[in-house]
Structure formats: structure tokens, C-alpha cells
Design a protein around this motif. Structure first.
Motif, mmCIF file in Angstrom:
data_model
loop_
_atom_site.group_PDB
_atom_site.id
_atom_site.type_symbol
_atom_site.label_atom_id
_atom_site.label_comp_id
_atom_site.label_asym_id
_atom_site.label_seq_id
_atom_site.Cartn_x
_atom_site.Cartn_y
_atom_site.Cartn_z
ATOM 1 N N PRO A 81 -4.022 41.363 1.156
ATOM 2 C CA PRO A 81 -4.505 41.260 0.030
ATOM 3 C C PRO A 81 -5.743 40.955 1.102
ATOM 4 O O PRO A 81 -6.029 41.341 1.913
ATOM 5 C CB PRO A 81 -4.427 39.881 1.513
ATOM 6 N N VAL A 82 -6.796 40.725 0.263
ATOM 7 C CA VAL A 82 -8.677 40.759 0.161
ATOM 8 C C VAL A 82 -8.318 39.126 -0.168
ATOM 9 O O VAL A 82 -9.581 38.521 0.720
ATOM 10 C CB VAL A 82 -9.276 41.364 -0.550
ATOM 11 N N LEU A 83 -8.323 38.429 -1.383
ATOM 12 C CA LEU A 83 -8.500 36.776 -1.352
ATOM 13 C C LEU A 83 -6.786 36.569 -1.872
ATOM 14 O O LEU A 83 -6.113 36.352 -2.974
ATOM 15 C CB LEU A 83 -9.276 36.736 -2.348
ATOM 16 N N ASP A 84 -6.409 35.984 -0.565
ATOM 17 C CA ASP A 84 -4.902 35.144 -1.169
ATOM 18 C C ASP A 84 -5.058 33.963 -1.701
ATOM 19 O O ASP A 84 -5.382 32.744 -0.692
ATOM 20 C CB ASP A 84 -4.585 35.144 0.549
ATOM 21 N N PHE A 85 -4.887 33.241 -2.383
ATOM 22 C CA PHE A 85 -5.585 32.115 -3.275
ATOM 23 C C PHE A 85 -3.973 30.949 -3.040
ATOM 24 O O PHE A 85 -3.003 31.526 -2.451
ATOM 25 C CB PHE A 85 -5.719 32.174 -4.386
ATOM 26 N N ALA A 86 -4.507 29.834 -2.762
ATOM 27 C CA ALA A 86 -3.363 28.800 -3.093
ATOM 28 C C ALA A 86 -4.393 27.806 -3.960
ATOM 29 O O ALA A 86 -4.985 27.835 -4.031
ATOM 30 C CB ALA A 86 -3.187 27.822 -1.341
ATOM 31 N N LYS A 87 -2.888 26.857 -4.640
ATOM 32 C CA LYS A 87 -3.186 26.141 -5.599
ATOM 33 C C LYS A 87 -3.799 24.692 -4.811
ATOM 34 O O LYS A 87 -3.776 24.502 -3.471
ATOM 35 C CB LYS A 87 -2.421 25.484 -5.880
ATOM 36 N N ARG A 88 -5.054 24.859 -5.578
ATOM 37 C CA ARG A 88 -5.673 23.084 -4.971
ATOM 38 C C ARG A 88 -4.621 21.944 -5.334
ATOM 39 O O ARG A 88 -4.141 22.217 -5.630
ATOM 40 C CB ARG A 88 -7.205 23.050 -5.438
ATOM 41 N N PRO A 89 -5.416 20.781 -4.679
ATOM 42 C CA PRO A 89 -4.975 19.501 -5.502
ATOM 43 C C PRO A 89 -4.568 18.630 -6.139
ATOM 44 O O PRO A 89 -2.844 18.548 -6.906
ATOM 45 C CB PRO A 89 -5.088 18.307 -3.425
ATOM 46 N N ASP A 90 -5.265 19.414 -7.254
ATOM 47 C CA ASP A 90 -5.890 19.103 -8.197
ATOM 48 C C ASP A 90 -4.808 19.940 -9.695
ATOM 49 O O ASP A 90 -4.444 19.516 -10.602
ATOM 50 C CB ASP A 90 -6.931 18.648 -9.383
ATOM 51 N N GLN A 91 -4.604 20.740 -8.868
ATOM 52 C CA GLN A 91 -3.506 21.701 -9.960
ATOM 53 C C GLN A 91 -4.527 22.933 -10.977
ATOM 54 O O GLN A 91 -3.786 22.887 -11.869
ATOM 55 C CB GLN A 91 -2.072 21.225 -10.255
ATOM 56 N N ARG A 92 -5.873 22.211 -11.103
ATOM 57 C CA ARG A 92 -6.402 22.886 -11.274
ATOM 58 C C ARG A 92 -7.177 24.641 -11.576
ATOM 59 O O ARG A 92 -7.567 24.405 -12.124
ATOM 60 C CB ARG A 92 -7.827 22.017 -12.549
ATOM 61 N N SER A 93 -6.733 24.994 -10.470
ATOM 62 C CA SER A 93 -7.800 26.017 -9.927
ATOM 63 C C SER A 93 -6.854 26.781 -8.794
ATOM 64 O O SER A 93 -6.165 25.510 -7.737
ATOM 65 C CB SER A 93 -9.556 25.461 -9.999
ATOM 66 N N LEU A 94 -7.636 27.424 -7.832
ATOM 67 C CA LEU A 94 -7.052 27.765 -7.146
ATOM 68 C C LEU A 94 -8.319 28.068 -5.421
ATOM 69 O O LEU A 94 -9.061 28.353 -6.549
ATOM 70 C CB LEU A 94 -6.308 29.207 -7.294
ATOM 71 N N VAL A 95 -7.964 28.176 -5.145
ATOM 72 C CA VAL A 95 -8.814 28.345 -3.506
ATOM 73 C C VAL A 95 -8.478 29.415 -2.286
ATOM 74 O O VAL A 95 -6.833 29.361 -1.862
ATOM 75 C CB VAL A 95 -9.716 26.799 -2.891
ATOM 76 N N ALA A 96 -9.407 30.321 -1.939
ATOM 77 C CA ALA A 96 -9.192 31.455 -1.119
ATOM 78 C C ALA A 96 -9.969 31.425 -0.270
ATOM 79 O O ALA A 96 -11.722 30.819 -0.671
ATOM 80 C CB ALA A 96 -8.768 32.885 -1.324
ATOM 81 N N GLN A 97 -10.260 32.114 1.494
ATOM 82 C CA GLN A 97 -10.822 31.913 2.219
ATOM 83 C C GLN A 97 -10.870 33.433 2.672
ATOM 84 O O GLN A 97 -10.587 33.779 3.136
ATOM 85 C CB GLN A 97 -10.834 31.242 3.257
ATOM 86 N N ALA A 98 -12.171 34.265 2.951
ATOM 87 C CA ALA A 98 -12.691 35.166 2.814
ATOM 88 C C ALA A 98 -12.346 35.860 4.555
ATOM 89 O O ALA A 98 -11.942 34.969 5.173
ATOM 90 C CB ALA A 98 -12.969 36.064 2.100
ATOM 91 N N GLU A 99 -12.509 37.079 4.844
ATOM 92 C CA GLU A 99 -12.310 37.904 6.454
ATOM 93 C C GLU A 99 -13.394 36.881 6.837
ATOM 94 O O GLU A 99 -13.731 36.060 8.199
ATOM 95 C CB GLU A 99 -12.094 38.490 6.846
ATOM 96 N N GLY A 100 -14.854 36.994 6.082
ATOM 97 C CA GLY A 100 -15.792 36.311 6.620
ATOM 98 C C GLY A 100 -16.077 34.675 6.918
ATOM 99 O O GLY A 100 -16.827 34.376 7.306
ATOM 100 N N GLY A 101 -15.573 33.967 6.471
ATOM 101 C CA GLY A 101 -15.491 32.911 6.178
ATOM 102 C C GLY A 101 -15.938 32.023 5.120
ATOM 103 O O GLY A 101 -15.440 31.092 4.851
#
Length: 303
Positions: free
Chosen positions: A132-152
Motif C-alpha cells: 500500500p502507498v495510499l490506503d483510502f477509507a470512506k469519509r462519513p459523508d460517503q462522497r469521497s475517500l481519504v488516506a494518510q501517507a507514511e509522512g503524515g
């Protein structure tokens, strides 16, 4: 003689008494019947449930086959962005993806991305070793995805035009439409009568709607902490879009808008590759991206 007269008087008294008692008894019977009758049950309570509120169409995929299409990747809090295309073709690391060469400069994290997977209901960008480079998850609004890289750093992945956003009944509509030419004509009750001229809305309503539309001309692009990073010109005749030379916004250059239109209170910018973004008015000649996720995107009318 006296006995006969006494008997006659007694018979007359009995006849009078019977005449008085019978009406009273006749009046007492209905009363007793009414008292003995069980009370009528109360009217049944309304059990009809209120119609469900209309729900917004889904914009995030629920399965692998709904992922393909164009996505907008951006680093939160910056103006760095990339529009990429995810496809179902298998590659050396999961499924393939495509993006312009300028995306690697705008988002260096893409230098190690070689493919994508669909895991736990979200997209995962992986390297050549399927790590994994960017492991995305659903935002609460179910309209987009968000991920955090190793550097924060946090990244947003917003669907622009993917399979999941297309109406499910679009393909089935031709099959369900009646094709029998012998079908009876619709009832006259189903045909709406024309609205009389005196009942039609005044012309001021349409004029107000027209005034809310964006005026053609020059617009400046404002980002999170930067203003006037790029300028575009909206053509008023053919709906074309032209980026003014001297643009310093790599995200807009990658997006490369070529057309614009206005409908139902929303301005839509369409890129050369076919994907688009929507903007809504925010006052004072400004138009902001909707949904407002990822990097700030505001077009400001330049006088």
C-alpha cells in the motif's frame, strides 16, 4: 244495581291505566336497548407511513466493477492535484491506472504507484510489489475517500465520473418502455391541460434565474492560501473555456477544461478527456467546487 255500577267503574279505571302504561313501556324499550348496545369502536388510527425522503444517488463504489472512471486525487491543504483514470485491466500490480506525466511533479507520492486494488469497500493505491502507498477509507459523508501517507500527509480521492455514479436504470429504460404499437392511447385524464396565461409565473422569475447564471468573461482561480493562481476565460457564445497564458496552477492545467455550461443553479466545467467538476455560487461573483472536498477550488469573476 249498585254492584253493576261498581263493576263498570272498575273496568273504566283499568282501561285508563292500560292506556297510560303502554306508551311508557313503549318508550322504555328503546332506552333499554340503547343502554345495552355496546359502544361503537373508535375510528381506526391512521397507519399510513409518510413517504420516505428522497436519497441522493450513490457516488462511491460498493464493488470492484463500479470503480472504473476518472478520479480527482489531491493533497489536503494544498493546490496539488491530479486527475487519474482507473481501469479494470490487470497489470503488474493489481488493476491499471493512467494519469498525465505532470501528476508526478504535482504529487510526488505517485512516483511509487504502479496500480490499484479494491479492498474493504475502498480504493488502495499500491506499488510494484503490491504494497500500500495510499490506503483510502470512506469519509462519513460517503462522497469521497481519504488516506494518510507514511509522512503524515493526507490525500483526498474524489470520484468525478465513475460507473457507480451512473443511474442503474439507465440501461434498463429501453427494455421497459412499451414497444407495442397497438397499445391503447393514454386516457384523456392523463393529459395535462395547458396552463392559462393568467396563471403562468411572471417573467420576473425567469429573469431572476438568468441573473444567477455565471456571466461569461475572465475568472481567476483561488486556492487554499493562494489567490489568482490561474485565469480562465469563459466564452459566452459557444460555451468554450480557454486557459489564459501564464497559468501557475498545475492542477488546472492537468484538468484542462475546454467547455462550460450552466443548468439548475450549477456551473459545470468539462475537461478535454470528458470528466467534469461542478461549482455552485458562493456570492460576489464567486463559484466554489461542490462537493467541497480536497483542495480549495474557487472561481472569482474578474472585472
Amino acid at each position: 244495581m249498585r254492584q253493576a255500577r261498581a263493576a263498570l267503574l272498575a273496568a273504566s279505571a283499568l282501561i285508563a291505566t292500560a292506556a297510560i302504561v303502554r306508551p311508557a313501556a313503549a318508550q322504555d324499550v328503546p332506552a333499554a336497548t340503547e343502554e345495552a348496545a355496546p359502544p361503537s369502536p373508535p375510528p381506526a388510527a391512521e397507519t399510513l407511513a409518510a413517504p420516505p425522503a428522497p436519497t441522493a444517488p450513490p457516488s462511491l463504489p460498493e464493488k470492484l466493477g463500479q470503480v472504473p472512471g476518472t478520479w480527482d486525487l489531491s493533497r489536503d491543504g494544498t493546490n496539488r492535484r491530479c486527475v487519474m483514470t482507473l481501469v479494470l485491466d490487470s497489470g503488474e500490480a493489481g488493476q491499471r491506472l493512467r494519469f498525465p506525466a505532470g501528476c508526478r511533479r504535482a504529487l510526488p507520492v505517485l512516483n511509487s504507484v504502479a496500480g490499484w486494488l479494491f479492498v474493504d469497500g475502498a480504493v488502495r493505491l499500491v506499488d510494484r510489489n503490491v504494497r500500500p502507498v495510499l490506503d483510502f477509507a470512506k469519509r462519513p459523508d460517503q462522497r469521497s475517500l481519504v488516506a494518510q501517507a507514511e509522512g503524515g500527509e493526507r490525500y483526498s480521492l474524489v470520484p468525478l465520473d465513475i460507473v457507480a455514479m451512473r443511474p442503474a436504470d439507465a440501461a434498463a429504460a429501453p427494455e421497459t418502455a412499451p414497444t407495442d404499437p397497438a397499445s391503447p392511447a393514454p386516457s384523456p385524464l392523463q393529459t395535462a391541460a395547458p396552463v392559462p396565461a393568467e396563471l403562468q409565473p411572471p417573467a420576473t422569475a425567469s429573469a431572476a434565474t438568468a441573473s444567477a447564471a455565471p456571466a461569461p468573461g475572465l475568472y481567476a482561480l483561488d486556492r487554499f492560501q493562494q489567490r489568482d493562481t490561474c485565469r480562465i476565460n469563459l466564452d459566452g457564445t459557444g460555451g468554450g473555456v480557454r486557459i489564459v497564458p501564464g497559468c501557475h496552477d498545475s492542477g488546472l492545467e492537468v484538468f484542462d477544461p475546454v467547455r462550460w455550461r450552466y443548468a439548475k443553479g450549477r456551473m459545470t466545467l468539462t475537461a478535454k478527456r470528458g470528466h467534469s467538476i461542478d461549482l455552485v455560487p458562493s456570492g460576489d461573483g464567486r463559484w466554489r467546487r461542490d462537493p467541497e472536498v480536497g483542495t480549495t477550488f474557487v472561481l472569482r469573476r474578474v472585472d
